[in-house]
Every structure is written in C-alpha cells, then in structure tokens.
Design an enzyme around this catalytic site. Structure first.
Site, PDB file in Angstrom:
ATOM      1  N   LYS A 166      99.036 -11.271  27.661  1.00 60.69           N
ATOM      2  CA  LYS A 166      98.563 -12.660  27.663  1.00 60.69           C
ATOM      3  C   LYS A 166      97.711 -12.976  28.886  1.00 60.69           C
ATOM      4  CE  LYS A 166     101.349 -14.882  24.282  1.00 60.69           C
ATOM      5  NZ  LYS A 166     102.464 -15.747  23.907  1.00 60.69           N
ATOM      6  N   ARG A 181     108.534  -9.908  22.162  1.00 62.19           N
ATOM      7  CA  ARG A 181     107.422  -9.744  21.217  1.00 62.19           C
ATOM      8  C   ARG A 181     106.263  -9.091  21.960  1.00 62.19           C
ATOM      9  NH1 ARG A 181     102.867 -12.403  19.751  1.00 62.19           N
ATOM     10  NH2 ARG A 181     102.381 -12.562  17.538  1.00 62.19           N
TER      11      ARG A 181
HETATM   12  C1  7PJ Z   1     103.611 -15.852  20.434  1.00 60.70           C
HETATM   13  C2  7PJ Z   1     103.821 -15.931  19.064  1.00 60.70           C
HETATM   14  C3  7PJ Z   1     104.719 -16.069  21.315  1.00 60.70           C
HETATM   15  C4  7PJ Z   1     106.071 -16.379  19.349  1.00 60.70           C
HETATM   16  C5  7PJ Z   1     101.736 -15.515  19.432  1.00 60.70           C
HETATM   17  C6  7PJ Z   1      99.652 -13.586  21.294  1.00 60.70           C
HETATM   18  C7  7PJ Z   1      99.308 -14.907  20.734  1.00 60.70           C
HETATM   19  N1  7PJ Z   1     105.035 -16.182  18.507  1.00 60.70           N
HETATM   20  N2  7PJ Z   1     102.633 -15.717  18.451  1.00 60.70           N
HETATM   21  N3  7PJ Z   1     105.926 -16.329  20.711  1.00 60.70           N
HETATM   22  N4  7PJ Z   1     102.299 -15.571  20.653  1.00 60.70           N
HETATM   23  N5  7PJ Z   1     107.281 -16.641  18.842  1.00 60.70           N
HETATM   24  O1  7PJ Z   1     100.272 -12.730  20.686  1.00 60.70           O
HETATM   25  O2  7PJ Z   1      99.223 -13.358  22.453  1.00 60.70           O
HETATM   26  O3  7PJ Z   1     104.619 -16.073  22.550  1.00 60.70           O
HETATM   27  S1  7PJ Z   1     100.053 -15.223  19.122  1.00 60.70           S
END
Ligand code: 7PJ
Length: 272
Positions: free
Chosen positions: A221, A255
């Site tokens: 990020k 994640r």
């Molecule tokens: C997240 C997400 C996160 C959850 C994305 C990226 C942007 N879902 N979807 N938490 N980020 N739950 O992957 O950088 O931080 S999309």
C-alpha cells in the site's frame, strides 16, 4: 477459533494469509497481470499451495480515480474464476465487493466470504448476506473511493473507526447476521493519511476489544510506499514487516499479494 465460511472452515488458531487475486485491468499493484481468467485461476491455485488459507477475488478496483465498472462487468470478471476455484480447491474463497447484486450472485456460486470495503452500506447488501451462511468482513472506509484521499480528517482516528465498526456490527446483527460470521478491518489506506494509518497500526490492539477476528490489508500500500519512496513492485519487505507487527498486535488474517513470503514470516512469528 474456526469461522464457518458457507460450509468451509477458516481456522484462525494461528494467524493466516488471505491471498489477493485481482481480476481487474487497472489494479495498481499488479498492473492487471491476472485479468485473464485462466491466469487468474492458476494464480489462485498457486497462492493456496503457497499457504494461503483463503483467496480474495476482486473485480472492481477501489483505487482513487479507477474506472467505474457495471455490476455485469464485475460479475463477468469474478464468476468464472470463482466457479473454478470453488470446484478445484478446499479453502474458502472470498469475494471483495461493495455491491448487493454481486454479493447475491457470488454466494449462489459458492463464495465463502464477502469482503466489503463499504461494510454492507450499499442498499440491499445486509439483506444479500443475511440469508446465507457466508462470513463477512466489515471494513472502515472514509467517504468513497473517488473522494477518500481528499484531505481526510479525524479528531481521533482510532476511536472514530472503532465506533464506526461497532455501529456496522450492530446493523449486521440487527439483520440477523450471527456475530460468529463477522470479521472486522480498520481499512488501511481507505480515506487515511500516512499518519492516520500509522496510528491505526500502532494501536491495532484496541480493535481486538470489539471481540471479533481482525483482518488487515497493508500489502504494497501507499503507506509503505510513502515511508520507503519506492513503487508498489518494490514494497515486499516493508509489507512483510507491517504484517508481522499487525499480527503481534492481534490481527488474525493478513490480506496480501506475496503469499509465500508472508506465510514464511508468520510461521516464524507463530513459533516464537
Ligand atoms: C483492502 C481490501 C483492505 C479489506 C483492498 C489493495 C486495495 N479489503 N480491499 N482490507 N484493500 N478487507 O489491495 O491495496 O485493506 S483493495
């Protein structure tokens, strides 16, 4: 603790990795490498053999300024990958979506988790998941993807995000969603400055007092990029460091894009 994801168990006895599988042509961090359906399926299977306990398929980029997609486009991207993965692997498959119609369709197709960056605030979203037995991740986002990075302000980010998540838990429970199905996420990077993100990570333990498993997405990020001054493709070590500290502060689901590397780090953390 084991979370039932629509009939497939997600064992959170020790922290686990959720592999990010973007099926968008404009995802910032992988340049759309996985947009091709067969490549996406292969990539999902590789993530599972690399140690992912769950894979998260996303068909809509929530990057600021991303092209909007229709419900049909989102389904056309997600469903073919979801259907094959559900048939070929045992782990639960999550779908990252804000839209009630997409939720209903992917639950029918065998998704085990709905990962909603909008915390079920889309009209119909609570109803779309309440009749099922899937797990649900409720994430905090300030404003919406188009405007969220326009000078976001909080008087106390940790408390405000904590309170938001508590309200969304109440809304989910009021609609009959069992609390054992819920996972919470403070939403790193979604309407937060670097300083907000750092405060959230430093104080992540506070969110554990809500009493739900915590999921965090820090991988590649811009908060990592701002600290290091490197592009998304060069943020692996910084991302792994952040993942380790998140787990130390109570996160149970990480994640991330780099599954093998993150699993290696988490195994060492768990052993210690
Ligand atoms: C997240 C997400 C996160 C959850 C994305 C990226 C942007 N879902 N979807 N938490 N980020 N739950 O992957 O950088 O931080 S999309």
């Amino acid at each position: 603790m084991i979370i039932d994801c629509g009939g497939r168990p997600l064992n959170l006895g020790s922290p686990v990795v959720m592999g990010v599988l973007n099926v968008t042509p404009d995802s910032f961090s992988d340049g759309g490498d996985h947009f091709d359906t067969s490549l996406a399926i292969e990539r999902g299977i590789t993530m599972i053999s690399d140690g992912a306990a769950i894979v998260d398929i996303g068909g809509e980029s929530t990057r600021p300024g991303a092209e909007p997609v229709s419900i049909q486009q989102e389904l056309d991207r997600v469903l073919p990958v979801l259907e094959v993965l559900v048939a070929e692997v045992d782990v639960p498959i999550s779908v990252d979506t804000r839209h009630a119609e997409v939720m209903a369709a992917v639950i029918d197709a065998g998704a085990g988790m709905i990962n909603d960056v909008n915390a079920l605030r889309d009209p119909g979203a609570v109803a779309a998941v309440s009749q099922s037995s899937v797990a649900v991740c409720l994430m905090h986002m300030h404003a919406n993807p188009e405007t969220m990075q326009d000078n976001p302000q909080y008087s106390d980010p940790v408390q405000e995000i904590y309170d938001f998540l508590a309200v969304r838990v109440s809304a989910a429970e009021a609609a009959g969603i069992d609390r054992r199905r819920l996972i919470l996420d403070p939403g790193f990077g979604f309407g937060k400055t670097l300083n907000h993100n750092l405060q959230l990570l430093a104080n992540l333990e506070r969110f554990s007092t809500l009493g739900f498993p915590l999921l965090v997405g820090l991988s590649r990020k811009s908060m990592i990029g701002e600290i290091l001054g490197v592009p998304a493709s060069e943020r692996l070590y910084g991302s792994v460091a952040a993942a380790v500290l998140a787990v130390e502060r109570g996160a149970q689901i990480i994640r991330c894009h780099d599954v093998a590397e993150t699993c290696q780090a988490l195994k060492v953390v768990a052993a210690i």
